[in-house]
Scaffold this motif. Structure first.
Motif, PDB file in Angstrom:
ATOM      1  N   LYS A   1      27.548  51.142 -53.693  1.00 22.16           N
ATOM      2  CA  LYS A   1      28.449  50.902 -52.569  1.00 22.16           C
ATOM      3  C   LYS A   1      29.883  51.090 -53.062  1.00 22.16           C
ATOM      4  CE  LYS A   1      29.828  47.470 -49.220  1.00 22.16           C
ATOM      5  NZ  LYS A   1      29.782  46.052 -48.841  1.00 22.16           N
ATOM      6  N   PRO A   2      30.618  52.065 -52.493  1.00 24.55           N
ATOM      7  CA  PRO A   2      31.968  52.349 -52.994  1.00 24.55           C
ATOM      8  C   PRO A   2      32.966  51.251 -52.641  1.00 24.55           C
ATOM      9  CG  PRO A   2      31.467  53.747 -51.108  1.00 24.55           C
ATOM     10  CD  PRO A   2      30.223  52.962 -51.424  1.00 24.55           C
ATOM     11  N   PHE A   3      33.942  51.082 -53.540  1.00 24.55           N
ATOM     12  CA  PHE A   3      35.054  50.190 -53.267  1.00 24.55           C
ATOM     13  C   PHE A   3      36.060  50.973 -52.431  1.00 24.55           C
ATOM     14  CE2 PHE A   3      33.440  48.211 -57.148  1.00 24.55           C
ATOM     15  CZ  PHE A   3      33.421  46.881 -56.764  1.00 24.55           C
TER      16      PHE A   3
ATOM     17  N   LYS B   1      37.985  36.898 -46.273  1.00 25.92           N
ATOM     18  CA  LYS B   1      36.600  36.567 -46.620  1.00 25.92           C
ATOM     19  C   LYS B   1      35.816  37.763 -47.147  1.00 25.92           C
ATOM     20  CE  LYS B   1      35.125  32.486 -44.228  1.00 25.92           C
ATOM     21  NZ  LYS B   1      34.126  31.916 -43.353  1.00 25.92           N
ATOM     22  N   SER B   2      35.939  38.921 -46.523  1.00 28.41           N
ATOM     23  CA  SER B   2      35.173  40.081 -46.971  1.00 28.41           C
ATOM     24  C   SER B   2      35.666  40.559 -48.341  1.00 28.41           C
ATOM     25  CB  SER B   2      35.246  41.218 -45.954  1.00 28.41           C
ATOM     26  OG  SER B   2      36.576  41.686 -45.825  1.00 28.41           O
ATOM     27  N   LEU B   3      36.984  40.504 -48.534  1.00 21.24           N
ATOM     28  CA  LEU B   3      37.542  40.886 -49.833  1.00 21.24           C
ATOM     29  C   LEU B   3      37.123  39.893 -50.909  1.00 21.24           C
ATOM     30  CD1 LEU B   3      39.309  42.796 -51.496  1.00 21.24           C
ATOM     31  CD2 LEU B   3      41.281  41.431 -50.821  1.00 21.24           C
ATOM     32  N   ALA B   4      37.101  38.601 -50.569  1.00 27.07           N
ATOM     33  CA  ALA B   4      36.679  37.567 -51.524  1.00 27.07           C
ATOM     34  C   ALA B   4      35.214  37.754 -51.923  1.00 27.07           C
ATOM     35  CB  ALA B   4      36.905  36.179 -50.935  1.00 27.07           C
ATOM     36  N   ALA B   5      34.362  38.129 -50.964  1.00 30.79           N
ATOM     37  CA  ALA B   5      32.936  38.342 -51.264  1.00 30.79           C
ATOM     38  C   ALA B   5      32.758  39.560 -52.167  1.00 30.79           C
ATOM     39  CB  ALA B   5      32.155  38.512 -49.967  1.00 30.79           C
ATOM     40  N   THR B   6      33.500  40.639 -51.893  1.00 32.05           N
ATOM     41  CA  THR B   6      33.424  41.842 -52.728  1.00 32.05           C
ATOM     42  C   THR B   6      33.940  41.539 -54.128  1.00 32.05           C
ATOM     43  OG1 THR B   6      33.750  43.226 -50.782  1.00 32.05           O
ATOM     44  CG2 THR B   6      34.157  44.251 -52.917  1.00 32.05           C
ATOM     45  N   GLU B   7      35.039  40.791 -54.199  1.00 34.02           N
ATOM     46  CA  GLU B   7      35.606  40.422 -55.498  1.00 34.02           C
ATOM     47  C   GLU B   7      34.640  39.545 -56.285  1.00 34.02           C
ATOM     48  OE1 GLU B   7      39.968  39.129 -56.804  1.00 34.02           O
ATOM     49  OE2 GLU B   7      38.893  37.493 -55.782  1.00 34.02           O
ATOM     50  N   GLN B   8      34.004  38.620 -55.620  1.00 34.93           N
ATOM     51  CA  GLN B   8      33.042  37.732 -56.285  1.00 34.93           C
ATOM     52  C   GLN B   8      31.870  38.535 -56.848  1.00 34.93           C
ATOM     53  OE1 GLN B   8      33.412  34.617 -57.092  1.00 34.93           O
ATOM     54  NE2 GLN B   8      31.375  34.351 -57.953  1.00 34.93           N
ATOM     55  N   ALA B   9      31.360  39.493 -56.073  1.00 33.19           N
ATOM     56  CA  ALA B   9      30.262  40.343 -56.546  1.00 33.19           C
ATOM     57  C   ALA B   9      30.711  41.159 -57.759  1.00 33.19           C
ATOM     58  CB  ALA B   9      29.784  41.253 -55.426  1.00 33.19           C
ATOM     59  N   PHE B  10      31.939  41.656 -57.738  1.00 32.25           N
ATOM     60  CA  PHE B  10      32.489  42.402 -58.881  1.00 32.25           C
ATOM     61  C   PHE B  10      32.552  41.511 -60.118  1.00 32.25           C
ATOM     62  CE2 PHE B  10      36.353  43.238 -61.404  1.00 32.25           C
ATOM     63  CZ  PHE B  10      36.020  44.475 -61.941  1.00 32.25           C
TER      64      PHE B  10
ATOM     65  N   THR C   1      39.322  51.943 -63.317  1.00 30.46           N
ATOM     66  CA  THR C   1      39.371  51.531 -61.915  1.00 30.46           C
ATOM     67  C   THR C   1      37.973  51.649 -61.328  1.00 30.46           C
ATOM     68  OG1 THR C   1      41.627  52.363 -61.748  1.00 30.46           O
ATOM     69  CG2 THR C   1      40.481  51.963 -59.690  1.00 30.46           C
ATOM     70  N   ALA C   2      37.537  50.588 -60.649  1.00 26.92           N
ATOM     71  CA  ALA C   2      36.172  50.540 -60.114  1.00 26.92           C
ATOM     72  C   ALA C   2      35.979  51.570 -59.006  1.00 26.92           C
ATOM     73  CB  ALA C   2      35.868  49.151 -59.581  1.00 26.92           C
ATOM     74  N   VAL C   3      34.829  52.250 -59.054  1.00 26.62           N
ATOM     75  CA  VAL C   3      34.456  53.246 -58.053  1.00 26.62           C
ATOM     76  C   VAL C   3      33.397  52.670 -57.124  1.00 26.62           C
ATOM     77  CG1 VAL C   3      33.418  55.524 -57.701  1.00 26.62           C
ATOM     78  CG2 VAL C   3      34.978  55.149 -59.598  1.00 26.62           C
TER      79      VAL C   3
ATOM     80  N   LEU D   1      28.095  48.700 -62.222  1.00 21.53           N
ATOM     81  CA  LEU D   1      29.486  48.993 -61.900  1.00 21.53           C
ATOM     82  C   LEU D   1      29.849  50.357 -62.476  1.00 21.53           C
ATOM     83  CD1 LEU D   1      31.229  45.615 -62.725  1.00 21.53           C
ATOM     84  CD2 LEU D   1      31.375  46.799 -60.557  1.00 21.53           C
ATOM     85  N   LYS D   2      30.482  51.199 -61.648  1.00 16.66           N
ATOM     86  CA  LYS D   2      30.971  52.489 -62.125  1.00 16.66           C
ATOM     87  C   LYS D   2      32.486  52.502 -62.028  1.00 16.66           C
ATOM     88  CE  LYS D   2      26.895  55.237 -61.170  1.00 16.66           C
ATOM     89  NZ  LYS D   2      26.356  56.449 -60.589  1.00 16.66           N
ATOM     90  N   PHE D   3      33.108  53.038 -63.083  1.00 14.30           N
ATOM     91  CA  PHE D   3      34.562  53.080 -63.158  1.00 14.30           C
ATOM     92  C   PHE D   3      35.037  54.489 -63.478  1.00 14.30           C
ATOM     93  CE2 PHE D   3      33.364  48.807 -64.355  1.00 14.30           C
ATOM     94  CZ  PHE D   3      34.299  47.999 -63.738  1.00 14.30           C
ATOM     95  N   ASP D   4      36.206  54.843 -62.960  1.00  3.34           N
ATOM     96  CA  ASP D   4      36.918  56.059 -63.351  1.00  3.34           C
ATOM     97  C   ASP D   4      38.072  55.637 -64.229  1.00  3.34           C
ATOM     98  OD1 ASP D   4      35.424  57.991 -62.037  1.00  3.34           O
ATOM     99  OD2 ASP D   4      36.640  57.910 -60.216  1.00  3.34           O
ATOM    100  N   ARG D   5      38.427  56.506 -65.191  1.00  4.72           N
ATOM    101  CA  ARG D   5      39.578  56.216 -66.033  1.00  4.72           C
ATOM    102  C   ARG D   5      40.844  56.330 -65.190  1.00  4.72           C
ATOM    103  NH1 ARG D   5      40.014  56.760 -71.937  1.00  4.72           N
ATOM    104  NH2 ARG D   5      37.940  57.655 -71.822  1.00  4.72           N
TER     105      ARG D   5
END
Length: 171
Positions: free
Chosen positions: A77-79, A130-139, A70-72, A165-169
């Motif tokens: 910039k935190p998710f 729109k903000s979620l779409a921009a964050t998703e696109q960057a991811f 899961t992305a951190v 990208l940083k992720f936690d298990r």
């Protein structure tokens, strides 16, 4: 014929002298390796043969297959929220996951020296804020262009020219 006999005799005498010399060295306790008792190494140590020492190599890590991550954060910039991006890479090197609004699938190949190659992403096409779409696109861009990975503590870090990208298990 006489020349052949002289050549044969000369070879026999040479071979006998080599044999006698090596026997004499063996009886006197000298090594027959060619170093001799008076051999000096450039470092000043006498009579020791050079020893092979392998170079230190970093321990190669294995990519954690069949683990859900899961992305951190992306570039520090935190998710936020409950809909954080996540993904898994199975043993057939198929990556699948969630970008925050849409799901995706791709091929992902862990390579030598902790590199990774992620193929083109197949995405669903839900309409998002729109903000979620921009964050998703960057991811998705950072995931698709990931070039290296590392396990730092309990986190998986994917590094790309477009971000880290940083992720936690996931449990």
């Amino acid at each position: 014929m006489r020349a052949v006999l002289i050549a044969t005799l000369a070879c026999t005498v040479t071979a006998a002298s080599v044999f006698v010399t090596s026997e004499a060295q063996a009886q006197m306790g000298g090594p027959s390796t060619g170093y001799g008792k008076g051999y000096r190494r450039p470092g000043g140590e006498e009579g020791k043969k050079p020893q092979y020492v392998p170079g230190a190599k970093a321990q190669e890590k294995n990519f954690p297959l069949d683990s859900t991550w899961t992305a951190v954060s992306l570039n520090g910039k935190p998710f936020g929220g409950a809909d954080r991006p996540s993904f898994i890479v199975d043993k057939q090197y198929r990556a699948r996951g969630y970008g925050g609004c849409n799901t995706f699938a791709a091929t992902a190949f862990p390579l030598k020296e902790q590199h990774i190659a992620v193929g083109p992403l197949a995405l669903t096409k839900k309409s998002c804020d729109k903000s979620l779409a921009a964050t998703e696109q960057a991811f998705f861009v950072a995931l698709r262009t990931a070039a290296a990975w590392d396990l730092v503590g309990s986190q998986l870090v994917l590094k790309s020219p477009n971000g880290e990208l940083k992720f936690d298990r996931a449990l």
